[in-house]
Design a protein around this motif. Structure first.
Motif, PDB file in Angstrom:
ATOM      1  N   CYS A 107     -28.889  -9.725  18.495  1.00 24.35           N
ATOM      2  CA  CYS A 107     -27.748 -10.304  17.793  1.00 24.35           C
ATOM      3  C   CYS A 107     -28.259 -11.335  16.805  1.00 24.35           C
ATOM      4  N   PRO A 108     -28.810 -10.902  15.676  1.00 31.59           N
ATOM      5  CA  PRO A 108     -29.462 -11.816  14.729  1.00 31.59           C
ATOM      6  C   PRO A 108     -28.522 -12.924  14.275  1.00 31.59           C
ATOM      7  N   ASP A 109     -29.076 -14.063  14.043  1.00 34.87           N
ATOM      8  CA  ASP A 109     -28.325 -15.218  13.560  1.00 34.87           C
ATOM      9  C   ASP A 109     -28.554 -15.353  12.062  1.00 34.87           C
ATOM     10  N   THR A 110     -27.479 -15.389  11.307  1.00 27.71           N
ATOM     11  CA  THR A 110     -27.588 -15.478   9.858  1.00 27.71           C
ATOM     12  C   THR A 110     -28.420 -16.678   9.430  1.00 27.71           C
ATOM     13  N   ALA A 111     -28.296 -17.785  10.141  1.00 31.06           N
ATOM     14  CA  ALA A 111     -28.990 -19.005   9.737  1.00 31.06           C
ATOM     15  C   ALA A 111     -30.502 -18.854   9.812  1.00 31.06           C
ATOM     16  N   THR A 112     -30.993 -17.997  10.714  1.00 31.90           N
ATOM     17  CA  THR A 112     -32.435 -17.873  10.887  1.00 31.90           C
ATOM     18  C   THR A 112     -33.046 -16.866   9.940  1.00 31.90           C
ATOM     19  N   ALA A 137     -31.442 -15.963   6.678  1.00 36.06           N
ATOM     20  CA  ALA A 137     -30.939 -16.030   5.310  1.00 36.06           C
ATOM     21  C   ALA A 137     -32.072 -16.290   4.327  1.00 36.06           C
ATOM     22  N   GLY A 138     -32.035 -15.574   3.237  1.00 34.81           N
ATOM     23  CA  GLY A 138     -32.988 -15.789   2.169  1.00 34.81           C
ATOM     24  C   GLY A 138     -34.254 -14.980   2.277  1.00 34.81           C
ATOM     25  N   GLU A 139     -34.462 -14.259   3.388  1.00 31.05           N
ATOM     26  CA  GLU A 139     -35.688 -13.501   3.543  1.00 31.05           C
ATOM     27  C   GLU A 139     -35.550 -12.123   2.898  1.00 31.05           C
ATOM     28  N   ASN A 140     -36.375 -11.838   1.929  1.00 27.34           N
ATOM     29  CA  ASN A 140     -36.461 -10.503   1.319  1.00 27.34           C
ATOM     30  C   ASN A 140     -35.180 -10.039   0.640  1.00 27.34           C
ATOM     31  N   VAL A 141     -34.251 -10.913   0.352  1.00 33.99           N
ATOM     32  CA  VAL A 141     -32.977 -10.510  -0.238  1.00 33.99           C
ATOM     33  C   VAL A 141     -33.081 -10.505  -1.755  1.00 33.99           C
ATOM     34  N   VAL A 142     -32.657  -9.388  -2.345  1.00 35.65           N
ATOM     35  CA  VAL A 142     -32.611  -9.285  -3.799  1.00 35.65           C
ATOM     36  C   VAL A 142     -31.245  -9.775  -4.251  1.00 35.65           C
ATOM     37  N   VAL A 143     -31.183 -10.998  -4.752  1.00 38.58           N
ATOM     38  CA  VAL A 143     -29.895 -11.562  -5.142  1.00 38.58           C
ATOM     39  C   VAL A 143     -29.610 -11.303  -6.608  1.00 38.58           C
ATOM     40  N   GLY A 144     -30.521 -11.696  -7.470  1.00 41.07           N
ATOM     41  CA  GLY A 144     -30.334 -11.437  -8.892  1.00 41.07           C
ATOM     42  C   GLY A 144     -29.123 -12.173  -9.439  1.00 41.07           C
ATOM     43  N   LYS A 158     -24.808  -2.998  16.771  1.00 43.00           N
ATOM     44  CA  LYS A 158     -24.590  -4.147  17.646  1.00 43.00           C
ATOM     45  C   LYS A 158     -24.839  -5.448  16.887  1.00 43.00           C
ATOM     46  N   GLY A 159     -23.871  -6.329  16.965  1.00 46.08           N
ATOM     47  CA  GLY A 159     -24.014  -7.635  16.333  1.00 46.08           C
ATOM     48  C   GLY A 159     -23.864  -7.634  14.828  1.00 46.08           C
ATOM     49  N   TRP A 160     -23.206  -6.628  14.253  1.00 47.23           N
ATOM     50  CA  TRP A 160     -23.097  -6.558  12.795  1.00 47.23           C
ATOM     51  C   TRP A 160     -22.361  -7.775  12.218  1.00 47.23           C
ATOM     52  N   GLN A 161     -21.466  -8.357  13.024  1.00 52.25           N
ATOM     53  CA  GLN A 161     -20.683  -9.496  12.530  1.00 52.25           C
ATOM     54  C   GLN A 161     -21.568 -10.701  12.195  1.00 52.25           C
ATOM     55  N   LYS A 162     -22.726 -10.825  12.851  1.00 56.01           N
ATOM     56  CA  LYS A 162     -23.610 -11.965  12.639  1.00 56.01           C
ATOM     57  C   LYS A 162     -24.780 -11.648  11.713  1.00 56.01           C
ATOM     58  N   MET A 163     -24.855 -10.424  11.276  1.00 54.76           N
ATOM     59  CA  MET A 163     -25.956 -10.037  10.395  1.00 54.76           C
ATOM     60  C   MET A 163     -25.695 -10.472   8.965  1.00 54.76           C
ATOM     61  N   ARG A 164     -26.780 -10.609   8.211  1.00 49.34           N
ATOM     62  CA  ARG A 164     -26.617 -10.695   6.765  1.00 49.34           C
ATOM     63  C   ARG A 164     -25.954  -9.414   6.290  1.00 49.34           C
ATOM     64  N   LEU A 165     -25.182  -9.518   5.244  1.00 52.62           N
ATOM     65  CA  LEU A 165     -24.523  -8.333   4.695  1.00 52.62           C
ATOM     66  C   LEU A 165     -25.532  -7.228   4.408  1.00 52.62           C
ATOM     67  N   THR A 166     -26.641  -7.567   3.794  1.00 50.32           N
ATOM     68  CA  THR A 166     -27.621  -6.548   3.395  1.00 50.32           C
ATOM     69  C   THR A 166     -28.216  -5.836   4.597  1.00 50.32           C
ATOM     70  N   TYR A 218     -28.269  -4.843  -1.200  1.00 52.82           N
ATOM     71  CA  TYR A 218     -26.824  -4.937  -1.003  1.00 52.82           C
ATOM     72  C   TYR A 218     -26.318  -6.374  -1.151  1.00 52.82           C
ATOM     73  N   GLU A 219     -27.166  -7.349  -0.801  1.00 54.71           N
ATOM     74  CA  GLU A 219     -26.729  -8.743  -0.805  1.00 54.71           C
ATOM     75  C   GLU A 219     -26.292  -9.213  -2.179  1.00 54.71           C
ATOM     76  N   ALA A 220     -26.836  -8.582  -3.235  1.00 57.77           N
ATOM     77  CA  ALA A 220     -26.489  -8.996  -4.593  1.00 57.77           C
ATOM     78  C   ALA A 220     -25.006  -8.814  -4.883  1.00 57.77           C
ATOM     79  N   TRP A 221     -24.337  -7.944  -4.111  1.00 54.50           N
ATOM     80  CA  TRP A 221     -22.922  -7.670  -4.360  1.00 54.50           C
ATOM     81  C   TRP A 221     -21.996  -8.452  -3.428  1.00 54.50           C
ATOM     82  N   LYS A 222     -22.569  -9.337  -2.621  1.00 57.41           N
ATOM     83  CA  LYS A 222     -21.740 -10.041  -1.634  1.00 57.41           C
ATOM     84  C   LYS A 222     -20.629 -10.869  -2.291  1.00 57.41           C
ATOM     85  N   GLY A 223     -20.988 -11.694  -3.271  1.00 55.69           N
ATOM     86  CA  GLY A 223     -19.986 -12.536  -3.921  1.00 55.69           C
ATOM     87  C   GLY A 223     -18.910 -11.736  -4.622  1.00 55.69           C
TER      88      GLY A 223
END
Length: 428
Positions: A60-65, A67-74, A176-184, A199-204
């Protein structure tokens, strides 16, 4: 020799001072090894003892731990909800998330995933990498269903969320635990993309779009109807029954298999002419799936998408509207239905042939009149509310061009009048 004798012998050879220096170096090294070795051993023990705890955290990954790893935000990416098709498909994706009980969180993941997979358009694409198509670029070869199911926006959204019955592939609700995952990470767990962090680039943009359509999606029938999740009948070719969803739910009116000619035209044909547009409207895709299930005429089996064929479109429009249920063998290959090479002799035998195309005027035409030339057929339908033209046609991809899905032609003159093989027919 005894150890002491060995020591005296070595000292006599190398010198007592050098021997003492060697001994000092050896002692220092021993102390260092002892000092460093203890924490290494302790660290290894701690790692073993913490293995089970880490495993629990990974479940059940924690978003806080993460966040920011390997995410293509652009740059910030937004969705154009002024585009009718984009907005309608976003409403569908959000409504199906509501239906599945996934709330705004699930709706945002679904919307962002579709945004990336469609290049930011959220259009129901009829092309993609290898055999992938639709709002989520799902692949028949990967078990997501057949083309008619994948290109049904409702069914493809349900498949992504993991609530569809036409595929056993894991969807969002199976993660399992998708609610706590990063969107990507949640999106990638379903999609298995070659660009897992994009995928994270489209979150906003997805969050903004979901908020804008949330009230509309809650009121949409699709947020309450279980319209597309019924099992595909055994032996069928692709869920035509499941495609026949509630009226008014999908873009541009009803998804209709039969009805008046005007109703079918609004459901099947694009209102304007765009050569090379192969994307099928949901209503037409549903009809083709139904015709295939019934053993009806659907054209070249190698055609992608199946049914973009002038003969298939005109035949089914005439037959299923009730204008002439016997047209082209009733649309049944078993009764002689086929392409233009078979339709023309059928019309010669059963319909009235009009004067030559060069002699005809637009004022001579009546809704339901059919034009045909070597290799192509079309129909005059007259003015239809919301449609830009009075002719309707489709075309199979060939060596002459990419073809086009059913659409209106806004020509103000008799179509193909200059072609010597052109002839027009009217129902008797």
């Amino acid at each position: 020799m005894e150890p002491l004798e060995w020591l005296v012998f070595i000292a006599s050879r190398v010198g007592y001072k050098r021997l003492i220096r060697w001994a000092a170096v050896a002692c220092t090294a021993s102390v260092l090894i002892l000092m460093l070795g203890v924490p290494l051993v302790l660290g290894g023990v701690a790692a073993v003892q913490g293995g089970e705890e880490q495993k629990k955290q990974d479940d059940c990954p924690d978003t806080a731990t993460t966040a920011g790893e390997n995410v293509v935000v652009g740059p910030g990416k937004t969705l154009n909800l002024k585009d009718p098709e984009t907005k309608r498909n976003v409403v569908i994706i959000v409504a199906r998330a509501i239906r599945a009980g996934l709330g705004k969180g699930g709706a945002v993941i679904g919307t962002a995933t579709s945004a990336l997979e469609t290049g930011g358009t959220i259009h129901n694409l009829d092309y993609g990498d290898r055999d992938s198509k639709g709002l989520f670029q799902q692949r028949p070869a990967a078990g997501w269903g057949d083309y008619s199911q994948i290109r049904n926006p409702v069914m493809s959204a349900d498949a992504f969320y993991g609530v569809a019955k036409h595929t056993h592939n894991p969807g969002l609700t199976d993660i399992k635990g998708w609610q706590k995952m990063r969107l990507t990470d949640a999106a990638q767990a379903v999609q298995g993309s070659a660009t897992p962090f994009a995928y994270e680039a489209w979150k906003g943009g997805a969050e903004k779009a979901v908020n804008e359509v949330w009230d509309e999606a809650n009121k949409d029938p699709l947020s309450k109807q279980d319209t597309s999740s019924s099992p595909t009948p055994s032996g069928s070719s692709g869920g035509a029954d499941a495609q026949n969803v509630g009226n008014g739910c999908l873009p541009n009116g009803d998804v209709k298999i039969s009805g008046s000619m005007e109703q079918l035209l609004k459901s099947w044909a694009f209102p304007d002419y765009k050569y090379g547009r192969l994307e099928q409207k949901p209503g037409y895709a549903a009809m083709v799936a139904q015709a295939k299930k019934e053993g009806g005429y659907t054209g070249n089996p190698n055609r992608v998408p199946l049914g973009d064929d002038c003969g298939v479109f005109v035949t089914n429009l005439v037959v299923r509207s009730g204008w002439d249920k016997t047209f082209n063998g009733g649309g049944k290959p078993s009764q002689g239905a086929g392409g233009t090479w078979q339709i023309r002799p059928w019309m010669d035998a059963h319909w009235k042939k009009l004067p030559s195309a060069k002699q005809l005027k637009m004022s001579d035409m009546r809704p339901g009149d059919v034009g045909i030339m070597q290799g192509h057929i079309w129909i005059y339908v007259g003015p239809v509310a919301g449609m830009k033209g009075v002719w309707a046609e489709a075309s199979e991809r060939s060596s002459y061009g990419p073809g086009f899905s059913p659409m209106f032609n806004d020509s103000k003159t008799i179509l193909n009048a200059d072609n010597p093989s052109t002839a027009y027919y009217r129902k008797k």
